[in-house]
Design a protein around this motif. Sequence first.
Motif, PDB file in Angstrom:
ATOM      1  N   SER A 124       0.826  -1.212   0.000  1.00  0.00           N
ATOM      2  CA  SER A 124       0.000   0.000   0.000  1.00  0.00           C
ATOM      3  C   SER A 124       0.858   1.259   0.000  1.00  0.00           C
ATOM      4  O   SER A 124       0.535   2.241  -0.670  1.00  0.00           O
ATOM      5  N   ALA A 125       1.967   1.237   0.748  1.00  0.00           N
ATOM      6  CA  ALA A 125       2.851   2.399   0.831  1.00  0.00           C
ATOM      7  C   ALA A 125       3.435   2.747  -0.536  1.00  0.00           C
ATOM      8  O   ALA A 125       3.553   3.923  -0.899  1.00  0.00           O
ATOM      9  N   ARG A 126       3.782   1.724  -1.314  1.00  0.00           N
ATOM     10  CA  ARG A 126       4.307   1.965  -2.664  1.00  0.00           C
ATOM     11  C   ARG A 126       3.228   2.538  -3.565  1.00  0.00           C
ATOM     12  O   ARG A 126       3.464   3.500  -4.312  1.00  0.00           O
ATOM     13  N   GLU A 127       2.039   1.956  -3.520  1.00  0.00           N
ATOM     14  CA  GLU A 127       0.961   2.389  -4.406  1.00  0.00           C
ATOM     15  C   GLU A 127       0.460   3.798  -4.067  1.00  0.00           C
ATOM     16  O   GLU A 127       0.001   4.532  -4.945  1.00  0.00           O
ATOM     17  N   LEU A 128       0.548   4.172  -2.797  1.00  0.00           N
ATOM     18  CA  LEU A 128      -0.003   5.451  -2.344  1.00  0.00           C
ATOM     19  C   LEU A 128       1.077   6.497  -2.093  1.00  0.00           C
ATOM     20  O   LEU A 128       0.800   7.521  -1.468  1.00  0.00           O
ATOM     21  N   ILE A 141      -8.078  13.411   3.135  1.00  0.00           N
ATOM     22  CA  ILE A 141      -8.631  12.371   4.010  1.00  0.00           C
ATOM     23  C   ILE A 141      -9.966  12.820   4.598  1.00  0.00           C
ATOM     24  O   ILE A 141     -10.930  12.040   4.665  1.00  0.00           O
ATOM     25  N   ILE A 142     -10.057  14.084   5.004  1.00  0.00           N
ATOM     26  CA  ILE A 142     -11.313  14.610   5.557  1.00  0.00           C
ATOM     27  C   ILE A 142     -12.431  14.533   4.523  1.00  0.00           C
ATOM     28  O   ILE A 142     -13.557  14.117   4.828  1.00  0.00           O
ATOM     29  N   GLU A 143     -12.130  14.911   3.277  1.00  0.00           N
ATOM     30  CA  GLU A 143     -13.137  14.873   2.216  1.00  0.00           C
ATOM     31  C   GLU A 143     -13.544  13.440   1.897  1.00  0.00           C
ATOM     32  O   GLU A 143     -14.717  13.165   1.613  1.00  0.00           O
ATOM     33  N   LEU A 144     -12.591  12.502   1.917  1.00  0.00           N
ATOM     34  CA  LEU A 144     -12.916  11.104   1.657  1.00  0.00           C
ATOM     35  C   LEU A 144     -13.860  10.560   2.716  1.00  0.00           C
ATOM     36  O   LEU A 144     -14.776   9.781   2.421  1.00  0.00           O
ATOM     37  N   ILE A 158      -4.505   4.696   4.215  1.00  0.00           N
ATOM     38  CA  ILE A 158      -3.818   5.952   3.888  1.00  0.00           C
ATOM     39  C   ILE A 158      -3.212   6.553   5.149  1.00  0.00           C
ATOM     40  O   ILE A 158      -2.047   6.971   5.172  1.00  0.00           O
ATOM     41  N   GLY A 159      -4.013   6.577   6.222  1.00  0.00           N
ATOM     42  CA  GLY A 159      -3.528   7.124   7.482  1.00  0.00           C
ATOM     43  C   GLY A 159      -2.340   6.346   8.033  1.00  0.00           C
ATOM     44  O   GLY A 159      -1.378   6.936   8.545  1.00  0.00           O
ATOM     45  N   LEU A 160      -2.398   5.015   7.910  1.00  0.00           N
ATOM     46  CA  LEU A 160      -1.301   4.186   8.397  1.00  0.00           C
ATOM     47  C   LEU A 160      -0.032   4.428   7.580  1.00  0.00           C
ATOM     48  O   LEU A 160       1.072   4.527   8.141  1.00  0.00           O
ATOM     49  N   CYS A 161      -0.171   4.525   6.263  1.00  0.00           N
ATOM     50  CA  CYS A 161       0.980   4.805   5.397  1.00  0.00           C
ATOM     51  C   CYS A 161       1.569   6.175   5.717  1.00  0.00           C
ATOM     52  O   CYS A 161       2.799   6.365   5.681  1.00  0.00           O
ATOM     53  N   LEU A 162       0.699   7.121   6.025  1.00  0.00           N
ATOM     54  CA  LEU A 162       1.161   8.464   6.380  1.00  0.00           C
ATOM     55  C   LEU A 162       1.987   8.414   7.670  1.00  0.00           C
ATOM     56  O   LEU A 162       3.057   9.034   7.752  1.00  0.00           O
TER      57      LEU A 162
END
Length: 263
Positions: A124-128, A141-144, A158-162
């Motif tokens: 996921s980290a690579r893709e995102l 993230i808020i809009e999602l 996404i949050g974890l990758c961040l």
Amino acid sequence: MISLLSCGGPIYSTTVLKVVWLSELSQKNQLWERFDPRKSFWIVSDLKSKVFLNRRLLDRFSILADEPVRRASELWRDLSTKVNSEIKILGPLGVKARARRFLKEPGLADWCSRPRAAELLLRSARELSSLVVHPDINEIIIELKKLSGSDLTFIEMIGLCLQFYFKSVEKNELPWFWTTAYLSQLSVPLGFSKPLIFDLGFDLTESERDVIDALAQTQEVTVIIPAASPEQLMQRRLNNYRNLGLGQARMETEKISAGPEPV
């Protein structure tokens, strides 16, 4: 200022960014014959091309002080350590170990303790990667989250990758696949010792394009695009070349006419 050049002159010029359009890959040989390894670096995407082209140079130059043809990954690593001398670029094994250590930190979701959690995180980290370093990632993230029917698992990833990205930067242990994402969001000027010629073909990523643009702010950069014109980019699935040079004060383009056999 954008001007159209004809083939035949030296590959180096006073322009900051030069884009070379190739309607056929065989036309690249004309650029290669003009390449002087004492004055520039030729950047490719893979090890096979690097080894092959460096060997070809030995037919023209008996002694080479450095490796004139380099992989893009090597350039990004060198730039990262130049910007931050303490940073360590982790290879595949180091990245897996860093991910496993990260997933043991308190406060993470229960699935992070599962056996294959590290593999899922790294994939996921690579893709995102481009999304993780986006300047508006928090607003995204808020809009999602506001969207009806949005995938909460995706948002959590996404949050974890961040978190993983910022922890890696904090520890000065950067996964190899994040080097261009890291470089693209830096506010410091990027530069290298010699002019750079990018021959990445279909392998150019969005974050690599952004770093190339940043480099072109301070030095001579040439980008070879395997298409005859901007109109062919979508047709040839070269969308990452779109917007290259956007906002550049000085830019030149060159179209190469049909020529000898390919490099």
